[in-house]
Design a protein around this motif. Structure first.
Motif, PDB file in Angstrom:
ATOM      1  N   GLY A   1       0.810  -1.218   0.000  1.00  0.00           N
ATOM      2  CA  GLY A   1       0.000   0.000   0.000  1.00  0.00           C
ATOM      3  C   GLY A   1       0.839   1.261   0.000  1.00  0.00           C
ATOM      4  N   GLN A   2       1.950   1.221   0.738  1.00  0.00           N
ATOM      5  CA  GLN A   2       2.879   2.347   0.734  1.00  0.00           C
ATOM      6  C   GLN A   2       4.280   1.837   0.998  1.00  0.00           C
ATOM      7  N   THR A   3       5.238   2.563   0.461  1.00  0.00           N
ATOM      8  CA  THR A   3       6.631   2.150   0.583  1.00  0.00           C
ATOM      9  C   THR A   3       7.463   3.296   1.161  1.00  0.00           C
ATOM     10  N   PHE A   4       8.431   2.931   1.971  1.00  0.00           N
ATOM     11  CA  PHE A   4       9.334   3.873   2.634  1.00  0.00           C
ATOM     12  C   PHE A   4      10.756   3.576   2.188  1.00  0.00           C
ATOM     13  N   GLN A   5      11.592   4.623   2.186  1.00  0.00           N
ATOM     14  CA  GLN A   5      12.973   4.432   1.757  1.00  0.00           C
ATOM     15  C   GLN A   5      13.934   4.434   2.950  1.00  0.00           C
ATOM     16  N   ASP A   6      15.036   3.765   2.738  1.00  0.00           N
ATOM     17  CA  ASP A   6      16.134   3.725   3.703  1.00  0.00           C
ATOM     18  C   ASP A   6      17.186   4.715   3.224  1.00  0.00           C
ATOM     19  N   ILE A   7      17.145   5.908   3.794  1.00  0.00           N
ATOM     20  CA  ILE A   7      18.152   6.917   3.483  1.00  0.00           C
ATOM     21  C   ILE A   7      18.445   7.655   4.778  1.00  0.00           C
ATOM     22  N   ASP A   8      19.705   7.869   5.048  1.00  0.00           N
ATOM     23  CA  ASP A   8      20.097   8.588   6.255  1.00  0.00           C
ATOM     24  C   ASP A   8      20.967   9.768   5.857  1.00  0.00           C
ATOM     25  N   ALA A   9      20.322  10.919   5.734  1.00  0.00           N
ATOM     26  CA  ALA A   9      21.030  12.150   5.373  1.00  0.00           C
ATOM     27  C   ALA A   9      21.018  13.128   6.545  1.00  0.00           C
ATOM     28  N   THR A  10      20.940  12.564   7.755  1.00  0.00           N
ATOM     29  CA  THR A  10      21.017  13.438   8.928  1.00  0.00           C
ATOM     30  C   THR A  10      22.412  14.044   8.962  1.00  0.00           C
ATOM     31  N   PRO A  11      22.556  15.279   9.295  1.00  0.00           N
ATOM     32  CA  PRO A  11      21.626  16.223   9.904  1.00  0.00           C
ATOM     33  C   PRO A  11      20.865  17.087   8.901  1.00  0.00           C
ATOM     34  N   LEU A  12      21.004  16.843   7.607  1.00  0.00           N
ATOM     35  CA  LEU A  12      20.302  17.677   6.626  1.00  0.00           C
ATOM     36  C   LEU A  12      18.793  17.449   6.635  1.00  0.00           C
ATOM     37  N   ASP A  13      18.372  16.243   6.983  1.00  0.00           N
ATOM     38  CA  ASP A  13      16.954  15.912   7.009  1.00  0.00           C
ATOM     39  C   ASP A  13      16.765  14.715   7.930  1.00  0.00           C
ATOM     40  N   ASN A  14      15.517  14.416   8.239  1.00  0.00           N
ATOM     41  CA  ASN A  14      15.214  13.266   9.090  1.00  0.00           C
ATOM     42  C   ASN A  14      15.528  11.963   8.368  1.00  0.00           C
ATOM     43  N   TYR A  15      15.816  10.927   9.160  1.00  0.00           N
ATOM     44  CA  TYR A  15      16.027   9.604   8.589  1.00  0.00           C
ATOM     45  C   TYR A  15      14.817   9.241   7.719  1.00  0.00           C
ATOM     46  N   GLY A  16      15.083   8.726   6.528  1.00  0.00           N
ATOM     47  CA  GLY A  16      14.024   8.308   5.629  1.00  0.00           C
ATOM     48  C   GLY A  16      13.604   9.368   4.633  1.00  0.00           C
ATOM     49  N   SER A  17      14.066  10.586   4.795  1.00  0.00           N
ATOM     50  CA  SER A  17      13.698  11.677   3.885  1.00  0.00           C
ATOM     51  C   SER A  17      14.912  12.120   3.080  1.00  0.00           C
ATOM     52  N   THR A  18      14.650  12.452   1.818  1.00  0.00           N
ATOM     53  CA  THR A  18      15.706  12.960   0.941  1.00  0.00           C
ATOM     54  C   THR A  18      15.811  14.466   1.148  1.00  0.00           C
ATOM     55  N   PRO A  19      17.000  14.974   1.461  1.00  0.00           N
ATOM     56  CA  PRO A  19      17.141  16.416   1.656  1.00  0.00           C
ATOM     57  C   PRO A  19      16.705  17.211   0.429  1.00  0.00           C
ATOM     58  N   PHE A  20      16.102  18.354   0.692  1.00  0.00           N
ATOM     59  CA  PHE A  20      15.681  19.305  -0.344  1.00  0.00           C
ATOM     60  C   PHE A  20      14.584  18.751  -1.256  1.00  0.00           C
ATOM     61  N   GLU A  21      13.932  17.685  -0.821  1.00  0.00           N
ATOM     62  CA  GLU A  21      12.857  17.074  -1.603  1.00  0.00           C
ATOM     63  C   GLU A  21      11.658  16.850  -0.675  1.00  0.00           C
ATOM     64  N   PRO A  22      10.694  17.752  -0.707  1.00  0.00           N
ATOM     65  CA  PRO A  22       9.542  17.628   0.191  1.00  0.00           C
ATOM     66  C   PRO A  22       8.770  16.326  -0.045  1.00  0.00           C
ATOM     67  N   ASN A  23       8.176  15.816   1.021  1.00  0.00           N
ATOM     68  CA  ASN A  23       7.322  14.616   0.942  1.00  0.00           C
ATOM     69  C   ASN A  23       8.042  13.412   0.331  1.00  0.00           C
ATOM     70  N   SER A  24       9.280  13.207   0.722  1.00  0.00           N
ATOM     71  CA  SER A  24      10.076  12.138   0.107  1.00  0.00           C
ATOM     72  C   SER A  24      10.197  10.887   0.967  1.00  0.00           C
TER      73      SER A  24
END
Length: 187
Positions: free
Chosen positions: A70-93
């Motif tokens: 139903g929904q998929t989440f990504q494994d990305i760790d760009a902390t401290p630029l963004d929260n774990y799971g979110s791509t920096p500079f890309e809203p709703n990622s």
């Protein structure tokens, strides 16, 4: 030309070549980069719909269960630029919704989850492995390409393991046979 195409990570998961239910198959290879390449190829070939099938792991479902994502989440760790799971500079990622009717979640990661090696994983990663229904290595990347190019996308997984790969190939054969029956009824 058929407008639909299956994308499967490796032939060992389905033990076939060429087509499934008269629909062409692209074997992507394992992982998000390979999945991105395969989905982009499908777009360039003119396909309008990608159906991803394949094995997945789960701590929350039994081996052999068939899961419509139903929904998929990504494994990305760009902390401290963004929260774990979110791509920096890309809203709703952080997540992509595939089917609002399906409550199941898939965590797409670049790591094979091996429950015998828990100390090597970050706490964020372990939280997602526990929180999501299933985990794989391709779904998020495929969904993102489809979203970008406005392609229809669905993903069906069979649970092949819980982080132990002892019977992976045998479990894939069982899962693929089950999923073929489901796909016959929806296509």
């Amino acid at each position: 030309m058929n407008n639909k195409v299956f994308i499967v990570a490796v032939a060992d998961e389905v033990d076939i070549q060429g087509k499934i239910l008269d629909i062409p198959v692209i074997f992507s290879g394992v992982g998000k980069i390979n999945a991105t390449i395969a989905a982009t190829m499908a777009f360039n070939f003119g396909y309008k719909e990608i159906i991803n099938i394949g094995s997945c792991g789960s701590l929350n479902h039994s081996v052999g269960d068939i899961i419509k994502i139903g929904q998929t989440f990504q494994d990305i760790d760009a902390t401290p630029l963004d929260n774990y799971g979110s791509t920096p500079f890309e809203p709703n990622s952080k997540q992509i919704v595939l089917d609002i009717k399906s409550p199941t979640t898939c965590f797409t990661t670049d790591y094979f989850f091996d429950k015998s090696q828990l100390p090597k994983y970050s706490s964020y990663y372990i939280d997602m492995i526990k929180k999501c229904d299933v985990f794989d290595m391709e779904c998020f990347a495929l969904a993102k390409v489809c979203k970008r190019f406005n392609l229809k996308f669905s993903s069906y997984k069979w649970v092949s393991d819980d982080g132990s790969y002892d019977n992976w190939k045998e479990n894939c054969k069982i899962g693929f046979e089950k999923i073929k029956q489901i796909l016959k009824n929806i296509n």
